[in-house]
Design an enzyme around this catalytic site. Sequence first.
Site, PDB file in Angstrom:
ATOM      1  N   GLU A 142       2.751   2.093  -4.584  1.00 53.07           N
ATOM      2  CA  GLU A 142       1.559   1.311  -4.245  1.00 53.07           C
ATOM      3  C   GLU A 142       0.278   1.920  -4.817  1.00 53.07           C
ATOM      4  O   GLU A 142      -0.662   2.237  -4.069  1.00 53.07           O
ATOM      5  CB  GLU A 142       1.440   1.148  -2.731  1.00 53.07           C
ATOM      6  CG  GLU A 142       2.560   0.322  -2.137  1.00 53.07           C
ATOM      7  CD  GLU A 142       2.414   0.075  -0.633  1.00 53.07           C
ATOM      8  OE1 GLU A 142       1.647   0.795   0.012  1.00 53.07           O
ATOM      9  OE2 GLU A 142       3.083  -0.823  -0.122  1.00 53.07           O
ATOM     10  N   GLU A 300       9.812  -3.558  -0.761  1.00 51.78           N
ATOM     11  CA  GLU A 300       9.861  -3.154   0.649  1.00 51.78           C
ATOM     12  C   GLU A 300       9.765  -4.430   1.478  1.00 51.78           C
ATOM     13  O   GLU A 300       8.824  -5.206   1.310  1.00 51.78           O
ATOM     14  CB  GLU A 300       8.683  -2.236   1.008  1.00 51.78           C
ATOM     15  CG  GLU A 300       8.675  -0.939   0.232  1.00 51.78           C
ATOM     16  CD  GLU A 300       7.505  -0.035   0.606  1.00 51.78           C
ATOM     17  OE1 GLU A 300       6.856  -0.270   1.628  1.00 51.78           O
ATOM     18  OE2 GLU A 300       7.241   0.901  -0.165  1.00 51.78           O
TER      19      GLU A 300
HETATM   20  C1  GAL Z   1       4.164   0.793   2.531  1.00 53.03           C
HETATM   21  C2  GAL Z   1       4.492   2.070   1.783  1.00 53.03           C
HETATM   22  C3  GAL Z   1       5.694   2.750   2.383  1.00 53.03           C
HETATM   23  C4  GAL Z   1       5.546   2.870   3.854  1.00 53.03           C
HETATM   24  C5  GAL Z   1       5.321   1.520   4.449  1.00 53.03           C
HETATM   25  C6  GAL Z   1       5.173   1.565   5.936  1.00 53.03           C
HETATM   26  O1  GAL Z   1       2.898   0.339   2.273  1.00 53.03           O
HETATM   27  O2  GAL Z   1       4.741   1.814   0.435  1.00 53.03           O
HETATM   28  O3  GAL Z   1       5.851   4.006   1.802  1.00 53.03           O
HETATM   29  O4  GAL Z   1       4.484   3.718   4.117  1.00 53.03           O
HETATM   30  O5  GAL Z   1       4.162   0.968   3.902  1.00 53.03           O
HETATM   31  O6  GAL Z   1       4.058   2.241   6.358  1.00 53.03           O
END
Ligand code: GAL
Length: 657
Positions: A142, A300
């Site tokens: 990110e 994700e």
């Molecule tokens: C995303 C990030 C992950 C994890 C997730 C939950 O933004 O890429 O590494 O932190 O949020 O917090």
Amino acid sequence: MRIGVDYYPEQWDRDLWVRDADLMKKTGVRLVRMAEFAWCRLEPREGEFDFSWLDEAVGLFADRDIGVVLCTPTSCPPLWFYEKYPDAVMTEQDGRRTRTGIRGHRCVNHPATRRYCRRIIEEMTAHYAGNPAVAAWQIDNEPEAYFCFCDHCAEKFREWVKKRYGSLGAVNRAYGNVVWSGEYSSWEQVRLPFGHYPSAWLNPAYMLDHSRFASDSVIDFVRWQADIIRERCPGVPVTTNVWFSEHMPDFYREFRDLDFISYDNYPSARPPEEDAARVSHAFCLDMMRGVKRRPFWVMEQLSGGLGCWAPMGRMPEPGLIKGYSLQAFAHGADTVLHFRWRTANIGAEMHWHGLIDHSNVPGRRFFEFADLCETAKTLGEAVRTEILSEAAILLSFDSEYAFKIQPQTEGYSYLEQPRRLHRALTGLGMNVDVISAGEDLSGYRLVCAPEMYVADREAAEKLHSFARDGGTVILTVRSGVKDIHNNAVMEPLPGIYRDLAGTYVSEYCPIGRDRVGVRFSDGAVLSGEQWCDILETEGAETVAVYDGEYFRGKAAVTRFRYGKGTVYYIGTVGEQALYDRVVTEAVKEAGAAYIPGLPPGVEVTVRSGNGKKFCFVFNLSSRETSCVITGRRIILAPYEMKIIRTGEKDPVRDCTE
Ligand code: GAL
């Protein structure tokens, strides 16, 4: 459709790895993403590399036919690096250095960051070059367009400005630096926006360039990494993952040189029940597909209740683990990785829930995920279909930055109007492309161009010719307001869109959180808030007038015949029902196909091709509901997603098909 998970072998004992890999295999997991935060294990001491543990993990998955996505771990340089280069952390606006201890501290413009990142990426890519288990590379994690105020960024910004304008005179003119005696007389005076004052006090033209610079800096960091990866691992696709954050880089530029888009998708664990608030998260998915106008990945995906940065939230309602993943697929994601396999038992994110809870006892969410994996196996044919849209919504990162720099009025936020327009279109069961302003518009029947704030002549020309050739356009408030430098234009608004709208703004009134009635010709009164453009028509017809304030009776919504097309102008920020009404009329005008009478919260997305059509019918509400698709009544349980297969020619949106 491929389903995967995000996995952190460095956070678990080795004996769990095998059990996890076995269960993944059994469940149908096809991809595992690893290593984005593991630099301290990959290079525990400067120059000492250890890939043995990662080899073991990669090997375990490869043995089970599970592909891996490896990440460059550059979001989290180890502490030994910061010890040696304390100034390689980002510097805050007040000149203080960010304290280490979280992640993402590195300044992407610092030469030491670049040197050490290059070395770990070279080592990693050389080590995994030719390894058939590696399905893709993710760059960093990110990467955001943060504002860093260190000396290196200051120097880079100066160079950036020099390159863009060439002379101090040109910069002074572009920024209007004469205001408050801010004219530069030497390049050294071109500085970063330091200080404690709110950024709204700073020169908006200069601030827009600073946002563009921050975006360019991180994009450069990403492209630079892509080049290093491709040197050793040619042919392996490269991406980075993004989300809708405060500091978004310009996704359209960021992904231009990457092989595919990946997006971190965290929709609400329980979608709002009130109709007005029920804007579908599909807006983000449609935007991601629109970045390259190609299928994308979810790197994700929501798997459990969110927590850690805030008090813990609800667990996703039954149906949503599966439903949201299939929704992502319906909107163009061909691969979805769930974040994360198991909830962390250690570290700051231990309350951000994965598929399996701390106990390591698979439960409801895991079984729903397993069911998703089964369904995904049956979607082979649907993968080769396309999402064809008759409607598009235009976005621009210049406008996103410019609205952040100068808030327009109480409650105003740039993405709100695009979202409401999207909601109105999806409420009619339509597919929608959310694309960059300036893209080719051929093939659409209806284009919504909300808040075309910072002038984009190319986009304006395309909209003009789209309408001239018979397309239907919806324009809104705050269009044509700024020139390319973020300075106000000296002409009646909507500036370069005035002739297209057939109307102009005689005066505007930012009413903030107040509301004003908007009366349509059939007597219906809906409400507007935040902003009122008081319109004088120049050939356009009045569709609705204000029903209050000193501008009662003045035009609020207009429609104009432009060439062979039609152009609507919405002069206020309406409640959802106002967009529903104008959009429905515009869709009919455009002759686009739609589904009338969909119950609230039901989303229908269609993928078609190869003689087949797949209709994804998703109930985003907690009530059982039903709707008619291709002549069949479909009953949907709360949060249920149903996939209806039909022939390519079968009408789904029966209104014009
Ligand atoms: C995303 C990030 C992950 C994890 C997730 C939950 O933004 O890429 O590494 O932190 O949020 O917090």
